[in-house]
Design an enzyme around this catalytic site. Structure first.
Site, PDB file in Angstrom:
ATOM      1  N   HIS A 302      -2.668 -65.618   5.517  1.00  0.00           N
ATOM      2  CA  HIS A 302      -1.680 -64.645   5.029  1.00  0.00           C
ATOM      3  C   HIS A 302      -0.709 -65.292   4.051  1.00  0.00           C
ATOM      4  CE1 HIS A 302       1.840 -65.734   7.599  1.00  0.00           C
ATOM      5  NE2 HIS A 302       0.950 -65.955   8.546  1.00  0.00           N
ATOM      6  N   ASP A 314       2.768 -71.901   7.909  1.00  0.00           N
ATOM      7  CA  ASP A 314       2.563 -70.507   8.292  1.00  0.00           C
ATOM      8  C   ASP A 314       2.880 -69.595   7.111  1.00  0.00           C
ATOM      9  OD1 ASP A 314       2.164 -68.222   9.819  1.00  0.00           O
ATOM     10  OD2 ASP A 314       4.130 -68.326  10.790  1.00  0.00           O
ATOM     11  N   GLU A 348       1.871 -60.012   6.931  1.00  0.00           N
ATOM     12  CA  GLU A 348       1.424 -60.347   8.279  1.00  0.00           C
ATOM     13  C   GLU A 348       2.600 -60.502   9.229  1.00  0.00           C
ATOM     14  OE1 GLU A 348       0.293 -63.146  11.595  1.00  0.00           O
ATOM     15  OE2 GLU A 348       1.818 -63.363  10.036  1.00  0.00           O
ATOM     16  N   GLU A 349       3.654 -61.159   8.751  1.00  0.00           N
ATOM     17  CA  GLU A 349       4.746 -61.511   9.647  1.00  0.00           C
ATOM     18  C   GLU A 349       5.473 -60.300  10.214  1.00  0.00           C
ATOM     19  OE1 GLU A 349       5.005 -64.247  10.859  1.00  0.00           O
ATOM     20  OE2 GLU A 349       4.475 -65.846   9.485  1.00  0.00           O
ATOM     21  N   ASP A 376      -4.894 -69.431  10.366  1.00  0.00           N
ATOM     22  CA  ASP A 376      -3.469 -69.100  10.522  1.00  0.00           C
ATOM     23  C   ASP A 376      -2.927 -69.768  11.772  1.00  0.00           C
ATOM     24  OD1 ASP A 376      -0.937 -68.054  10.443  1.00  0.00           O
ATOM     25  OD2 ASP A 376      -1.503 -66.052  11.095  1.00  0.00           O
ATOM     26  N   HIS A 447       8.119 -70.566  12.192  1.00  0.00           N
ATOM     27  CA  HIS A 447       9.213 -69.626  11.921  1.00  0.00           C
ATOM     28  C   HIS A 447      10.584 -70.298  11.858  1.00  0.00           C
ATOM     29  CE1 HIS A 447       6.737 -65.953  13.594  1.00  0.00           C
ATOM     30  NE2 HIS A 447       6.139 -66.591  12.595  1.00  0.00           N
TER      31      HIS A 447
END
Length: 503
Positions: A302, A314, A348-349, A376, A447
């Site tokens: 992503h 990520d 995606e997130e 991912d 994140h």
């Protein structure tokens, strides 16, 4: 023909990145020019000796060096964080489209995706009163803010989400609910599932109990003093209250004070807003199959990221790995039987929104997708190949596994699950493969502001490119139809490791 395309790429590189692919193209040309006449391989694999030799050549050439690190370097350095719908995200889409074209994909196109557009504003937190001290907090994605002014209230701590769920409705009136659950570390990320519910659904549970805000210990494994963001959701039948994550050391600090019998009051000042409808695009690049171009093997990662780090792990790494694997296949003198499709998924997130839109567009045509796999889970090396296909396709997976084995990759049957963006396709019936990565330290950075390029080992990316290139080529080349994912496939919402569990 592919031979003329290869010659053109070899003689006339138009970009530095394409130039970086020249040793790979040259190695492939030399190796394939000396292949012997095709010989059948034992078992119903639909692959012959030449096919396996081509895959081994792809594997070995990528292992010696691939452009993957340069790709993620360029993405994170020139674009940076790519929160879905922002100007930076749009620049990332333009970058991905141009990069796939430069890497030699036959067709590159963008598929539009719309979604609620969430923006983070300022954010701060502090313990106030006799034990006053600042806190490291971050607003959870999709959360409301504190309505333009600081919110101050007593904290009530719970060891886990179940304990919060168990208290009577209305019992936390005017309080801040704090879920202190600590995520466990594991190579497969299996500690994520038991922890992530506090982030994804905790705010609505707390609101039903009367709480004015929710704090959670960050869903991560780092002891560093920064907080992990991530998406949350509100239930339709509950009030919307602010939700934020604390760094693990600050969560410990609050827990220690409460354990001493102290009353802890916290002030939160969070500015966040959902500002209408945002726009992004899935960026899709195809290497056209020579016999059945309307059938596809899908790989990808992503493109969007959270806004605090640069989205290197990520999921810039996954985008780079699968782009580089596709480029290696595009450099072959002859394309595989089916097309190989690389997708840089959008949004995606904040809910797998690009993946859901793509699955909607695919719809009843899902049997054209031979198999789908997604990178991912950071940049750790791949250690296992797992899959769900029709039973008669098992020999094909085993044949692919034998080619991947020299990379330190074991073939494992009956376990695993699809990646989050692959999940909506799998729910249609598309077979999946999981090239399982070592995620021992992935949730140290997940994140957070620390998700940056320096965490990536270029040689680990090369190992993954080697695996994805060989896998995608053989899955596209076999004459065997891989059928459909076996039911019940593990849906993203139930997978204890994957990010889809939090959407």
């Amino acid at each position: 023909m592919r031979q003329s395309l290869l010659a053109r790429r070899t003689l006339s590189p138009s970009t530095p990145l394409r130039a970086a692919l020249l040793p790979l193209a040259f190695a492939l040309s030399l190796a394939l020019s000396g292949t012997v006449a095709a010989q059948p391989v034992d078992g119903p694999t639909g692959l012959d000796t030449d096919d396996l030799r081509t895959a081994e050549t792809l594997r070995d050439a990528a292992l010696r060096g691939s452009p993957a690190f340069d790709i993620v370097d360029e993405l994170t350095t020139t674009i940076g964080p790519r929160l879905a719908g922002t100007e930076a995200d749009h620049r990332g889409v333009a970058w991905a489209e141009a990069k796939m074209k430069a890497l030699g994909f036959d067709t590159v196109w963008c598929e539009p995706v719309s979604f609620p557009y969430w923006l983070r504003g300022h954010e701060s937190g502090a313990i106030v009163g006799a034990h006053a001290q600042p806190l490291e907090v971050t607003t959870l994605g999709g959360s409301v803010g504190t309505n333009g002014a600081p919110l101050e209230a007593e904290v009530v701590a719970f060891p886990d989400l179940a304990a919060l769920q168990a208290v009577p409705d209305g019992s936390l009136e005017g309080k801040i609910a704090f879920v202190a659950y600590r995520m466990g570390r594991a190579r497969d990320g299996s500690g994520y599932g038991p922890a992530v519910g506090a982030r994804s659904g905790g705010a609505s549970i707390a609101a039903r109990k009367g709480a004015s805000a929710l704090l959670i210990r960050s869903i991560g494994t780092s002891s560093k003093r920064f907080a992990h963001t991530g998406q949350m959701r509100y239930a339709e039948d509950a009030p919307k209250i602010p939700a934020a994550a604390l760094s693990s050391p600050d969560a410990d600090q609050i827990s220690r004070l409460i354990a001493r019998g102290e009353t802890v009051r916290v002030r939160l000042d969070l500015a966040a807003v959902t500002a209408g409808i945002g726009q992004s695009w899935n960026v899709i690049g195809d290497i056209t199959g020579r016999e059945t171009p309307e059938e596809f093997v899908v790989i990808g990662g992503h493109l969007d990221s959270w806004d605090q780090g640069t989205g290197a792990l990520d999921d810039g790494a996954g985008v780079a790995i699968t782009m580089a694997a596709g480029a290696a296949i595009a450099a072959l003198p002859e394309a595989p039987r089916r097309s190989v499709r690389v997708i840089a998924w959008a949004a995606e997130e904040n809910g797998l929104l690009g993946a859901r839109e793509h699955a909607k567009q695919v719809g009843a045509n899902w049997p054209r997708y031979q198999i789908a796999a997604e990178s991912d889970f950071g940049a750790g090396r791949i250690y296992a190949l797992r899959s769900s296909t029709s039973p008669e396709a098992k020999p094909v997976i085993d044949a692919i596994g034998r080619v991947l084995a020299p990379l330190g990759i074991a073939t494992e049957h009956g376990i695993g699950g699809p990646g989050p963006d692959v999940g909506p396709l799998v729910m249609l019936g598309v077979p999946w493969a999981q090239l399982a990565q070592d995620g021992t330290d992935y949730f140290d950075y997940h994140h957070t502001p620390d998700d940056t390029l320096d965490k990536i080992d270029p040689k680990a990316l090369d190992q993954q490119v080697a695996a994805y290139a060989a896998f995608a080529y053989l899955a596209a080349e076999t004459s065997v139809d891989l059928g459909e994912a076996q039911k019940p496939a593990t849906p993203p919402a139930a997978d204890p490791r994957r990010e889809g569990a939090a959407r």
